[in-house]
Motif scaffolding. Sequence first.
Motif, short mmCIF file in Angstrom:
data_model
loop_
_atom_site.label_atom_id
_atom_site.label_comp_id
_atom_site.label_asym_id
_atom_site.label_seq_id
_atom_site.Cartn_x
_atom_site.Cartn_y
_atom_site.Cartn_z
N LYS A 47 0.83 -1.21 0.00
CA LYS A 47 0.00 0.00 0.00
C LYS A 47 0.86 1.25 0.00
O LYS A 47 0.53 2.25 -0.66
CB LYS A 47 -0.94 -0.01 1.21
CG LYS A 47 -2.06 -1.04 1.11
CD LYS A 47 -3.01 -0.94 2.30
CE LYS A 47 -4.16 -1.95 2.15
NZ LYS A 47 -5.11 -1.86 3.29
N ALA A 49 0.86 4.17 -2.67
CA ALA A 49 0.63 5.55 -2.23
C ALA A 49 1.70 6.50 -2.75
O ALA A 49 1.43 7.68 -2.97
CB ALA A 49 0.57 5.60 -0.70
N HIS A 88 -5.52 5.47 5.83
CA HIS A 88 -5.26 6.57 4.91
C HIS A 88 -4.37 7.63 5.56
O HIS A 88 -3.47 8.18 4.92
CB HIS A 88 -6.57 7.20 4.45
CG HIS A 88 -7.33 6.34 3.49
ND1 HIS A 88 -8.64 6.60 3.13
CD2 HIS A 88 -6.98 5.23 2.81
CE1 HIS A 88 -9.05 5.68 2.28
NE2 HIS A 88 -8.05 4.84 2.07
N LEU A 107 -0.73 6.43 5.67
CA LEU A 107 -0.12 6.51 4.34
C LEU A 107 0.20 7.95 3.97
O LEU A 107 1.28 8.25 3.45
CB LEU A 107 -1.06 5.90 3.29
CG LEU A 107 -1.37 4.40 3.43
CD1 LEU A 107 -2.43 3.98 2.41
CD2 LEU A 107 -0.11 3.57 3.23
N TRP A 108 -0.73 8.83 4.23
CA TRP A 108 -0.57 10.26 3.93
C TRP A 108 0.63 10.84 4.67
O TRP A 108 1.46 11.54 4.09
CB TRP A 108 -1.87 10.99 4.30
CG TRP A 108 -1.91 12.45 3.98
CD1 TRP A 108 -1.57 13.04 2.80
CD2 TRP A 108 -2.36 13.51 4.84
NE1 TRP A 108 -1.79 14.40 2.87
CE2 TRP A 108 -2.27 14.71 4.11
CE3 TRP A 108 -2.84 13.53 6.14
CZ2 TRP A 108 -2.64 15.94 4.66
CZ3 TRP A 108 -3.21 14.76 6.68
CH2 TRP A 108 -3.10 15.93 5.95
N THR A 143 -2.63 10.44 -2.32
CA THR A 143 -1.77 9.41 -1.76
C THR A 143 -2.48 8.07 -1.58
O THR A 143 -1.80 7.04 -1.50
CB THR A 143 -1.20 9.84 -0.39
OG1 THR A 143 -2.28 10.10 0.51
CG2 THR A 143 -0.36 11.10 -0.54
N PHE A 144 -3.79 8.08 -1.50
CA PHE A 144 -4.46 6.79 -1.28
C PHE A 144 -5.52 6.45 -2.33
O PHE A 144 -6.15 5.41 -2.25
CB PHE A 144 -5.08 6.70 0.13
CG PHE A 144 -5.95 7.86 0.53
CD1 PHE A 144 -7.25 7.98 0.06
CD2 PHE A 144 -5.48 8.83 1.41
CE1 PHE A 144 -8.06 9.03 0.44
CE2 PHE A 144 -6.28 9.89 1.80
CZ PHE A 144 -7.58 9.98 1.32
#
Length: 440
Positions: free
Chosen positions: A175, A179, A365, A368-369, A431-432
């Motif tokens: 992921k 991303a 999210h 990841l961000w 990013t996601f």
Amino acid sequence: MSPVEISIIMVVVLLALIFLRMPIALAMAVVGAGGYVVLSGWMPLSAYLKTAIVDKYISYDLAVIPLFILMGQIATKTGISRAIFTASNAWLGHWRGGLAMASVAGCAAFGSICGSSIATATTMGRVALPEMRRHGYSGALGAGTLAAGGTLGILIPPSVVLIIYALLTEQNIVKLFLAATIPGLLAVLGFILAIGVYVRLFPEEGPAHAGLPMRERIRSLGGIWHVALVFIAVLGGIYGGVFTPAEGASVGVVLIALTGFLMRSLSIKGLFECVIETAGTTAMIFAIIFGADLFNVALALTRVPTMAAEWVGTAGIAPMTVLMVVILFYIVMGCIMDSLSMILLTVPVFFPAFMAMDFGMDPTHQALWFGIITLIVVELGMITPPVGLNLFMISAMAPDIPTRKIFRGAVPFLLVECLRIAIIVAFPVLTFWLVDIVTG
């Protein structure tokens, strides 16, 4: 002394040792061990060290690091960087500033099989910088382009630093790779546009040269078919769930070694040298991992990261204000520390506080961000004067180019990076979005 005072002293001593040029891994380990002793005593530290090294390095996920490093080493040894630059130059070189644009494209392509900023900058620099200077490009534009292009190795998958972030925050590596894709492409596009604007304002610094016939351009792609093969096989297999990141890295090593042997650009001796260099680099990274782990364990004993997360969550401070402070901190510290050390040292402290804030998105999210923002800002620090590491790496390769010119050449890319940070902060979905499409 209170735990908070001890934590402050630990950070100050660590920064002092780094400024005194002590190896970062050793500095973190020494300060961490000292803090641990002050907080808990010698016996608890001894008990921790008995099992910590084995527990840390027994992780299967860490196997992906030396494999991706070996893939990058073989790519360097087989001369892939020159083939990539030749192909990029064939398609972009006839434009004004085209050689610099080709260097950016080459850095992006090489970074996709290397995963290291410094390795990308130095490898492409050896190939591209002499060509740019031979065609009349200014030292400022050439050096600034390669310093900035090298940072693409951090973000464009596969990235060793991204893997470390995933392990530290217990996020899914696949992921995180997904991303990073769109922000990485934004960097490539932004750098190329920056070069286009720069040479329009200063035409003499990036002259155009004669283009190649279409037949020659198409033929140049034949020299990089193996790069496309490795990229598609490794990342395609990982994204498609065919194999894990570690298995994908193994496939990449085998494929790139086979192509090197088939093309007679890699020998058994060369492969052995790649393995030795990989072992040295891996040992350095693992030493930094252990040093950072010891430092962060000692810091955790003070409960400062936990207290900071609780305070941020209840103080009512606007989340964006906290994010801006973190970004500013990373920009400043990124100038004096390498990206891996920065991530290992700061993420265990900042991540809990960041996750305690409400940015209006789900935890996955948000994690990841934050990871992508962190890596972009670390990139920015590496090309920020006066002490950006990539700038000095290029300066060491081209000592005849005045440092002030290298700093001037980095300015357009700094502006682009600041714009990219603003875009990613304003539009987290970048990013996601791909993550949600691919993984459902």
